[in-house]
Design an enzyme around this catalytic site. Structure first.
Site, mmCIF file in Angstrom:
data_model
loop_
_atom_site.group_PDB
_atom_site.id
_atom_site.type_symbol
_atom_site.label_atom_id
_atom_site.label_comp_id
_atom_site.label_asym_id
_atom_site.label_seq_id
_atom_site.Cartn_x
_atom_site.Cartn_y
_atom_site.Cartn_z
ATOM 1 N N LYS A 228 0.755 -1.119 0.047
ATOM 2 C CA LYS A 228 0.124 -0.071 -0.033
ATOM 3 C C LYS A 228 0.676 1.487 0.147
ATOM 4 C CE LYS A 228 -3.600 -2.113 2.556
ATOM 5 N NZ LYS A 228 -2.836 -3.408 3.259
ATOM 6 N N LYS B 213 11.184 -16.908 -4.936
ATOM 7 C CA LYS B 213 12.019 -17.622 -5.726
ATOM 8 C C LYS B 213 11.212 -17.664 -7.181
ATOM 9 C CE LYS B 213 10.684 -21.781 -2.940
ATOM 10 N NZ LYS B 213 10.146 -20.800 -1.981
ATOM 11 N N GLU C 240 20.024 -16.410 -2.060
ATOM 12 C CA GLU C 240 20.333 -17.763 -1.053
ATOM 13 C C GLU C 240 19.225 -18.233 -0.493
ATOM 14 O OE1 GLU C 240 23.771 -19.451 -0.079
ATOM 15 O OE2 GLU C 240 22.078 -20.686 -0.133
ATOM 16 N N VAL D 292 16.291 -21.210 -1.373
ATOM 17 C CA VAL D 292 16.544 -22.678 -1.127
ATOM 18 C C VAL D 292 16.961 -22.894 0.393
ATOM 19 C CG1 VAL D 292 17.587 -25.020 -1.609
ATOM 20 C CG2 VAL D 292 17.208 -23.165 -3.642
ATOM 21 N N LEU E 188 20.295 -21.067 5.095
ATOM 22 C CA LEU E 188 21.331 -22.070 4.967
ATOM 23 C C LEU E 188 22.144 -21.961 3.824
ATOM 24 C CD1 LEU E 188 19.581 -25.549 5.716
ATOM 25 C CD2 LEU E 188 20.911 -24.137 7.265
ATOM 26 N N GLU F 274 2.610 -22.628 2.988
ATOM 27 C CA GLU F 274 1.929 -21.553 2.329
ATOM 28 C C GLU F 274 0.404 -21.271 2.652
ATOM 29 O OE1 GLU F 274 3.600 -19.691 -0.413
ATOM 30 O OE2 GLU F 274 5.445 -20.773 0.246
ATOM 31 N N ASP G 250 6.754 -26.618 -4.783
ATOM 32 C CA ASP G 250 7.652 -25.565 -4.179
ATOM 33 C C ASP G 250 9.081 -26.444 -3.980
ATOM 34 O OD1 ASP G 250 7.943 -23.210 -2.782
ATOM 35 O OD2 ASP G 250 8.539 -24.324 -0.964
ATOM 36 N N LYS H 19 12.616 -25.576 -6.082
ATOM 37 C CA LYS H 19 13.989 -25.435 -5.268
ATOM 38 C C LYS H 19 15.138 -26.119 -5.945
ATOM 39 C CE LYS H 19 12.259 -24.059 -0.911
ATOM 40 N NZ LYS H 19 11.756 -24.700 0.479
#
Ligand code: ADP
Ligand code: ASP
Ligand code: MG
Length: 814
Positions: free
Chosen positions: A507, A578, A605, A608, A612, A666, A677, A681
């Protein structure tokens, strides 16, 4: 004897004039002093504006006149509140003369350089009179002397040249008999041999002071202004700039010639041979050391003393194959410009002699073009040379330092720093003395260029990152918290200055060029402007800050479509979204190419395994020449949670509901459960390994039933889970019977990728994977049997934010 000069701001208000007076009072206790003053700050500009308006038959000139009048009256009444009648009536007379002159300009529609000089001279004449009278009213032994009676020039109006013989004699004669402690002189104003009023050029009061100092061979010339010395760069444009303690005459001249307005360029010239040091001091902060300009200025650590710039430059390029053969070509070119009184600021000539490039002030460009095209008319008609090409909206930036010649690689550093920040260089010149390197760039890039070069040469260790965040939800808030917490640490220990300059949600958006105050950023959104993706991009580009980083913390495809535009503007992109990396291969590749081409890092990074270091580990393996043979991974925190909690006592539907309730899926749990998903990845990992694959190439062995997959809505989907409970129990029972755990596994093998549910036997590294953890095993040529394993929390706002943060910090080390 000392000569002190006070500039426009120093005499710009009664408060500041009082500061000047206390400085004069102190000095005059020890020695007789000469004090040169400028016009009250802003008055010269106002006089010129009034003249312009009158000349254009615009009645508004009277408004300007009134403003000039009022500012002088109020200064007088504040400085000399009682018994000021004589002063006021004298000033009224002077102002009446000014008004008559303006009326005259209005009536006859004429404002020649000669009249203009007469007009602007009022500024210094008024200020010097008021200051001298104030000193007298406070019982100080002061006297006003009109410098028009001392400084004699030729008739080159608006920038007259000094006739030193007469001028020096006048000054010596006058001061040989003057016996007052303080002499007040108006700066800038002078008279020609014929008695016409002339001036010494804008900023010329400095010059008046230097002329007087040299004529009397005083021990020191002091220039009092509104900053604490000559800075490493204009402090108004570069916040980190700092005053230079000591600087040589040559360096000061170069800096001022290239735009450091704090000193009028010709000022050095009269004092140079006499070795009279110039001390620049701050009237508003007299306790600060300031800058000493002298012959033997110590070199300091850096070979660069300062960076300056001149705006409003036009580049003239004369090109043509016939140039070499044209006799006296350069002579004719320069003579033409000299005849038109056009000052050449910069010259570069290609060694092939096919082209010559000149920098001039924009105001001179049209006249230059006409004159040059006329002089070379013949050669142009024979196509030996092309008509002159004029480019405008340019500036010159210059690096200055006496010791540059003994240091290698300075221009390399300069141009690579500018290049990294997407600052295009139109022309380059290096003075033969090697005291300066200058480059012509676009006006719009000046601030960024000055700051980039200042960071490169004076703050070697500190790198400023300018961060723009889109999506300030859960993860965004955590990132902002982390940046706020680490700010001081990063600055002190890693010399990284991370500032969040822009933030947006769907917004609203807020910006602060100096960095948003992170203690109350959320409340700033209340008064913020309405956001739009394009509006945000436009603003980031317009701010044009060095080391700009766009951070995408949304899951929006529309946002991901703008990465290319950011990268093309040399703005780095850091994304946990992603969609871009898992879109068509062509798009993924295009973004990688743009990142390389525009020197703008593109880091993701967190695509995925959240925070990590999975992608970076893979990148390092590939970069160091290892060959990845296969990747085995559990990459879905949500699916891991579901299968860790599902058993024969708890139905599948409730387990998924719980996962969603606890925020592990999700909003649409089908994206996780369908394996999409995870497929995205492993697709990204495959691509990082050099695989040219698309999402459709990934084998997705779904454990869901046809009814689950075909459900029309989230609610329908949950319904089908209830109906299909026996199917899920069967999966569980089969695994249990073999003493296995169900894990949703992603695999990449010899260029092929697949995802699906697997029964993992005891002892396998995946078997004990807990909660929402992720694990990735890289089998490579160097790790053939014992894989390189990355394992840990692979989801959650905190770890995702820290992954984004790590990407941002990595950019500082680029
Ligand atoms: P004065 O009216 O006192 O003569 P000027 O406005 O002419 O003052 O010069 C002072 C101003 O010069 C500063 O306020 C600053 O904005 C500008 N400036 C530009 N470059 C430099 C620099 N390298 N160091 C200091 N000041 C600079
Ligand atoms: N008042 C003149 C100007 O503004 C001269 C000076 O201040 O040095 O240019
Ligand atoms: Mg000045």
């Amino acid at each position: 004897m000392k000569v002190l000069k006070f500039g426009g701001t120093s005499v710009g208000s009664s408060t500041n004039i009082n500061k000047v007076i206390s400085i004069l009072e102190n000095y005059s206790k020890k020695d007789a002093i000469i004090c040169v003053v400028s016009a009250v700050g802003g008055i010269t500009d106002r006089l010129l504006k009034a003249g312009e308006l009158a000349n254009n038959k615009d009645q508004a000139y009277t408004k300007e006149f009134e403003a000039i009048q009022n500012s002088h009256f109020s200064i007088i009444t504040e400085l000399v509140p009682k018994q000021n009648k004589t002063i006021l009536s004298h000033v009224e007379n002077m102002l009446q003369d000014l008004k008559n002159l303006l009326d005259g300009i209005y009536l006859i529609n004429e404002l020649s350089p000669k009249t203009s000089d007469k007009l602007v001279s009022f500024g210094e004449l008024l200020s010097s009179y008021i200051i001298a009278e104030t000193l007298k009213s406070r019982s100080l032994n002061a006297q006003l002397k009109n410098s028009q009676e001392l400084v004699v020039t030729n008739s080159n109006f608006t920038k007259a040249e000094v006739e030193y013989d007469t001028t020096n004699k006048n000054i010596k004669d006058y001061f040989s008999t003057a016996n007052q402690q303080i002499t007040i002189l108006p700066g800038f104003v002078s008279k020609s041999k014929l008695g016409e009023i002339t001036t010494l050029g804008r900023g010329g009061s400095d010059f008046t002071a230097a002329i007087v100092a040299a004529a009397l061979q005083v021990e020191q010339l002091e220039i009092w202004t509104d900053v604490s010395g000559m800075f490493t760069a204009n402090p108004k444009l570069v916040k980190q700039a700092f005053p230079i303690d000591k600087i040589s005459y040559q360096e000061a001249m170069e800096l001022s010639h290239f735009g450091a307005k704090v000193l009028y360029p010709p000022t050095v010239q009269p004092v140079l041979n006499l070795n009279i040091p110039i001390h620049i001091k701050n009237t508003l902060k007299p306790e600060e050391t300031g800058t000493v300009i002298s012959k033997n200025a110590s070199s300091g650590k850096s070979p660069i003393k300062g960076i300056s710039h001149i705006s409003n430059i036009a580049l003239l390029t004369l090109e043509g194959s016939g140039m070499i053969g044209i006799p006296g070509f350069s002579k004719r070119l320069f003579e033409t410009l000299a005849q038109e009184k056009i000052n050449i600021v910069l010259i570069t000539q290609a060694s092939s002699e096919h082209s010559i490039c000149l920098g001039v002030e924009t105001k001179d460009a049209a006249i230059a073009k006409e004159a040059i095209d006329t002089v070379f008319e013949n050669e142009i008609s024979l196509h030996k040379i092309e008509p002159l090409v004029v480019e405008k909206d340019l500036s010159i930036i210059a690096l200055v330092g006496d010791n540059m010649k003994s240091h290698q690689g300075i221009s390399g550093k300069m141009f690579s720093a500018l290049g990294k920040n997407n600052i295009n260089i139109r022309a380059i010149a290096q003075g033969a003395s090697e005291k300066n390197i200058s480059a012509v760039i676009a006006d719009k890039d000046v601030k960024k260029a000055l700051n980039t070069l200042h960071e490169r040469f004076f703050e070697e260790n500190t790198k400023q990152l300018n961060v723009f965040i889109t999506g300030v939800g859960n993860v965004g808030e955590k990132l902002i918290d982390q940046i706020q917490q680490q700010y001081a640490f990063l600055k002190k220990n890693l010399k990284i200055d991370v500032r969040i300059v822009g933030m947006a949600n769907s917004k609203k958006m807020i910006f602060n060029e100096k960095g948003i105050d992170l203690t109350n950023w959320a409340t700033q959104f209340h008064h913020a402007e309405t956001s739009s993706l394009q509006g945000f991009l436009d603003k980031v580009i317009a701010l044009n800050l060095r080391n700009s980083i766009f951070v995408d913390i949304t899951a929006s495809e529309a946002v991901s479509k703008l990465y290319a535009d950011y990268l093309k503007n040399s703005i780095a992109v850091v994304a946990c979204n992603k969609i871009a990396c898992s879109s068509m291969y062509e798009n993924y590749k295009k973004l990688q190419d743009l990142s390389l081409k525009y020197n703008a890092p593109f880091l993701y990074e967190t695509n995925v395994g959240a925070g990590l270091p999975i992608i970076s580990t893979l990148k390092n393996l590939v970069a160091s020449g290892d060959k990845v043979v296969s990747i085995q991974a559990v990459l879905s925190g949500s699916l891991n949670f579901v299968f860790n909690n599902f058993n024969d006592k708890k139905n599948f539907h409730d387990t998924v509901k719980q996962a969603q309730f606890e925020g592990y899926t999700e909003p649409d749990p089908r994206i996780d459960l369908s394996g999409i998903d995870v497929a995205r990845k492993i697709l990204i990992l495959a691509r990082e390994n050099g695989g040219k694959i698309e999402i459709e190439d990934i084998e997705n062995d779904s454990f869901l039933t046809k009814a689950n997959l075909e459900s029309g809505s989230v609610d329908d989907f949950y319904e089908t889970l209830i109906a299909d409970e026996p199917h899920f129990q069967k999966l569980y029972a089969s695994a249990k019977e073999k003493n296995c755990q169900l894990k949703y596994v992603a695999e990449y093998n010899k260029g092929k990728a697949k995802v699906g549910l697997k029964e993992i036997p005891e002892g396998h590294p995946f078997y004990n994977l807990e909660g929402k953890d992720n694990i990735v095993m890289f089998y490579t040529q160097r790790y053939p049997e014992q894989p390189l394993i990355v394992k840990g929390a692979g989801a959650g706002a905190d770890v995702t934010a820290s992954g984004l943060f790590a990407d941002i910090i990595q950019i500082a080390n680029k």
